[in-house]
Design an enzyme around this catalytic site. Structure first.
Site, PDB file in Angstrom:
ATOM      1  CB  CYS A 113       6.169  -3.143  16.556  1.00  0.00           C
ATOM      2  SG  CYS A 113       7.810  -2.612  16.069  1.00  0.00           S
TER       3      CYS A 113
ATOM      4  CB  CYS B 285       3.105   7.256   3.371  1.00  0.00           C
ATOM      5  SG  CYS B 285       3.603   6.028   4.575  1.00  0.00           S
TER       6      CYS B 285
ATOM      7  CB  CYS C 214       1.238   2.120   9.237  1.00  0.00           C
ATOM      8  SG  CYS C 214       2.624   1.089   9.010  1.00  0.00           S
TER       9      CYS C 214
ATOM     10  CB  CYS D  12       2.911  -2.496  13.855  1.00  0.00           C
ATOM     11  SG  CYS D  12       3.052  -2.172  12.101  1.00  0.00           S
TER      12      CYS D  12
ATOM     13  CB  ILE E 194      11.760   6.500  20.770  1.00  0.00           C
ATOM     14  CG1 ILE E 194      12.527   6.067  22.012  1.00  0.00           C
ATOM     15  CG2 ILE E 194      10.785   7.610  21.083  1.00  0.00           C
ATOM     16  CD1 ILE E 194      13.757   6.881  22.286  1.00  0.00           C
ATOM     17  CG  HIS E 195       6.900   3.595  19.403  1.00  0.00           C
ATOM     18  ND1 HIS E 195       6.406   4.773  18.887  1.00  0.00           N
ATOM     19  CD2 HIS E 195       7.084   2.787  18.332  1.00  0.00           C
ATOM     20  CE1 HIS E 195       6.300   4.670  17.577  1.00  0.00           C
ATOM     21  NE2 HIS E 195       6.706   3.492  17.208  1.00  0.00           N
TER      22      HIS E 195
ATOM     23  CB  CYS F 263       7.398  -5.360   8.964  1.00  0.00           C
ATOM     24  SG  CYS F 263       8.754  -4.615   9.897  1.00  0.00           S
TER      25      CYS F 263
ATOM     26  CD  GLU G 183      -1.351  -0.112   3.654  1.00  0.00           C
ATOM     27  OE1 GLU G 183      -2.160  -1.053   3.641  1.00  0.00           O
ATOM     28  OE2 GLU G 183      -1.338   0.755   4.526  1.00  0.00           O
TER      29      GLU G 183
HETATM   30  N1  SAH Z   1       9.307   0.354  10.304  1.00  0.00           N
HETATM   31  C1  SAH Z   1       9.504   1.733  10.426  1.00  0.00           C
HETATM   32  C2  SAH Z   1       8.689   2.543   9.441  1.00  0.00           C
HETATM   33  C3  SAH Z   1       7.280   2.087   9.196  1.00  0.00           C
HETATM   34  S1  SAH Z   1       6.164   2.252  10.538  1.00  0.00           S
HETATM   35  C4  SAH Z   1       9.232   2.192  11.860  1.00  0.00           C
HETATM   36  O1  SAH Z   1       8.720   1.400  12.634  1.00  0.00           O
HETATM   37  O2  SAH Z   1       9.585   3.323  12.180  1.00  0.00           O
HETATM   38  C5  SAH Z   1       5.907   4.010  10.556  1.00  0.00           C
HETATM   39  C6  SAH Z   1       5.336   4.543  11.856  1.00  0.00           C
HETATM   40  O3  SAH Z   1       3.968   4.142  12.011  1.00  0.00           O
HETATM   41  C7  SAH Z   1       6.069   4.030  13.078  1.00  0.00           C
HETATM   42  O4  SAH Z   1       6.388   5.056  13.975  1.00  0.00           O
HETATM   43  C8  SAH Z   1       5.072   3.063  13.648  1.00  0.00           C
HETATM   44  O5  SAH Z   1       5.318   2.860  14.972  1.00  0.00           O
HETATM   45  C9  SAH Z   1       3.748   3.737  13.325  1.00  0.00           C
HETATM   46  N2  SAH Z   1       2.602   2.841  13.447  1.00  0.00           N
HETATM   47  C10 SAH Z   1       2.533   1.518  13.191  1.00  0.00           C
HETATM   48  N3  SAH Z   1       1.306   1.032  13.453  1.00  0.00           N
HETATM   49  C11 SAH Z   1       0.563   2.075  13.906  1.00  0.00           C
HETATM   50  C12 SAH Z   1      -0.785   2.204  14.353  1.00  0.00           C
HETATM   51  N4  SAH Z   1      -1.601   1.177  14.369  1.00  0.00           N
HETATM   52  N5  SAH Z   1      -1.198   3.427  14.751  1.00  0.00           N
HETATM   53  C13 SAH Z   1      -0.364   4.496  14.718  1.00  0.00           C
HETATM   54  N6  SAH Z   1       0.907   4.428  14.291  1.00  0.00           N
HETATM   55  C14 SAH Z   1       1.376   3.238  13.883  1.00  0.00           C
HETATM   56 FE1  SF4 Z   2       7.721  -3.058  11.256  1.00  0.00          FE
HETATM   57 FE2  SF4 Z   2       5.426  -1.987  12.041  1.00  0.00          FE
HETATM   58 FE3  SF4 Z   2       7.428  -2.196  13.767  1.00  0.00          FE
HETATM   59 FE4  SF4 Z   2       7.607  -0.400  11.747  1.00  0.00          FE
HETATM   60  S1  SF4 Z   2       6.114  -0.386  13.430  1.00  0.00           S
HETATM   61  S2  SF4 Z   2       9.168  -1.874  12.443  1.00  0.00           S
HETATM   62  S3  SF4 Z   2       6.505  -1.539  10.137  1.00  0.00           S
HETATM   63  S4  SF4 Z   2       6.342  -3.918  12.793  1.00  0.00           S
END
Ligand code: SAH
Ligand code: SF4
Length: 363
Positions: free
Chosen positions: A115, A104, A339, A118, A219-220, A111, A91
């Site tokens: 995480c 984007c 995402c 995600c 960083i989260h 992936c 996408e």
């Molecule tokens: N893998 C890379 C880039 C793709 S994710 C990364 O993790 O940075 C891009 C951003 O979207 C990241 O900050 C990720 O944590 C965030 N993201 C993923 N799932 C999400 C969700 N359900 N709601 C809000 N942000 C989300």
């Molecule tokens: Fe992968 Fe999603 Fe974590 Fe980004 S946020 S590294 S896309 S699993």
């Protein structure tokens, strides 16, 4: 299988053409047809000699992605699902801002970082995208805009779609070189942001590239315990490895870094964590910006979006401590623009359809 011509940087294309008996200046012509006049057929490259067109046609394709679904949101966000030549689906999202049009892009099919919050991470990585497939996402959106004849162009790129860009590093760098090239799309490095979950060794490499591209770190969480709980990559690259990598990047580039922080209700959204985050960033606050991201809930996932009040308290705490931050405004929430969400829905649908078929057939 022919490869996508969009995967070649200008230098790679020049070398390739010379190796195949063509004059060096042809690459400039071909490049112009691809990125300025934006044709989708080699035969339309009018001032290019036939032998050159023939050899390009034998070895490359221009279009490898096909549009499966396109959804337009009321706020102007457009979400595309593209099918790759091997049937995989990715996408791409285009968003409208007052400063321009931002796309984007996806870098991998799924992936592997996994995480826990995600939608993309749940689906595992199937393969890396080639540099051509990443670039073609921009071209598809640009061709769509060209068709509307309003003279609009993609002005910004965020590498924040599905996948971990630093787990597909070489293709990422080729892509960045292609879109940034002044002879082509000429999208300014300062208008491009790459987001990583924190692959520390690659952050050093990226700092050494000598390009002006923005870096965002997901960083989260402000401590290892919490970060490992939601991002298992933190076991391999905990904060004591990440922070020196960030310091190196800042020292080397003197560019501001963005820290992305998803707010998960009752998990990482307390004032206590805001203070911990401020402590962590205090010595680099002049070059830090925290992007607070309201969580987009994902199906079959334990997390919820933080309350408005918690978001505001978190924001205020950081601001009071002198850490610059903002709350990300959302785009296209009516079309699953978060995402990986549309893609995972589509995969679920496909699965359900196949299952339905099997059940009907009594399998
Ligand atoms: N893998 C890379 C880039 C793709 S994710 C990364 O993790 O940075 C891009 C951003 O979207 C990241 O900050 C990720 O944590 C965030 N993201 C993923 N799932 C999400 C969700 N359900 N709601 C809000 N942000 C989300
Ligand atoms: Fe992968 Fe999603 Fe974590 Fe980004 S946020 S590294 S896309 S699993």
């Amino acid at each position: 299988m022919k490869t996508s011509i969009y995967g070649l940087t200008f230098e790679q294309l020049t070398d390739w053409l010379v190796d195949h008996g063509e004059k060096k200046f042809r690459s400039k012509q071909v490049w112009e047809w691809l990125y300025q006049k934006r044709v989708t057929d080699f035969d339309d490259m009018k001032n290019v000699n036939q032998s050159c067109i023939d050899v390009l046609k034998e070895n490359f394709t221009i279009e490898t992605l096909s549009e499966e679904i396109k959804q337009e949101s009321e706020d102007g966000t457009v979400k595309y699902l593209f099918k790759l030549h091997d049937g995989n689906i990715i996408e791409t999202v285009m968003m409208r801002f007052n400063y321009g049009l931002s796309v984007c892009v996806t870098t991998q099919v799924g992936c592997n970082i996994g995480c826990s919050f995600c939608a993309s991470g749940v689906l595992r990585k199937n393969r890396d995208l080639t540099g051509g497939e990443i670039t073609e996402q921009i071209m598809k959106v640009q061709h769509d805009l060209d068709g509307k004849q309003k003279g609009e162009r993609v002005s910004h790129i965020v590498v924040m779609g599905i996948g971990e860009p630093f787990d597909n590093y070489d293709n990422l760098i080729d892509f960045l070189n292609v879109v940034n090239d002044k002879k082509g799309l000429s999208i300014g490095a300062r208008h491009i942001t790459v987001s990583t979950s924190g692959i520390a060794p690659k952050m050093y490499e990226f700092a050494d590239e000598g390009i002006q591209i923005n870096l965002a770190l997901s960083i989260h969480a402000p401590n290892n315990e919490l970060r490992t709980q939601i991002m298992k990559i933190n076991r391999a690259y905990p904060l004591e490895k990440l922070m020196p990598a960030i310091d190196y990047y800042l020292e080397k580039t003197n560019r501001r870094i963005t820290f992305e922080y998803i707010l998960l209700k009752d998990v990482n959204d307390h004032v206590k964590e805001a203070h911990q985050l401020a402590d962590l960033l205090m010595d680099k606050k002049h070059l830090s910006y925290v992007n607070l991201i309201p969580y987009n809930p994902v199906a079959d996932n334990p997390y919820e979006r933080s309350d408005k009040e918690a978001i505001l308290n978190f924001y205020q705490t950081l601001m009071d401590r002198g850490i610059k931050c903002g709350v990300r405004t959302e785009h296209g929430t009516d079309i699953d623009a978060a995402c990986g969400q549309l893609r995972s829905k589509q995969i679920e649908k496909e699965k359900a359809r196949k299952k339905g078929k099997k059940e009907k057939a009594g399998v």
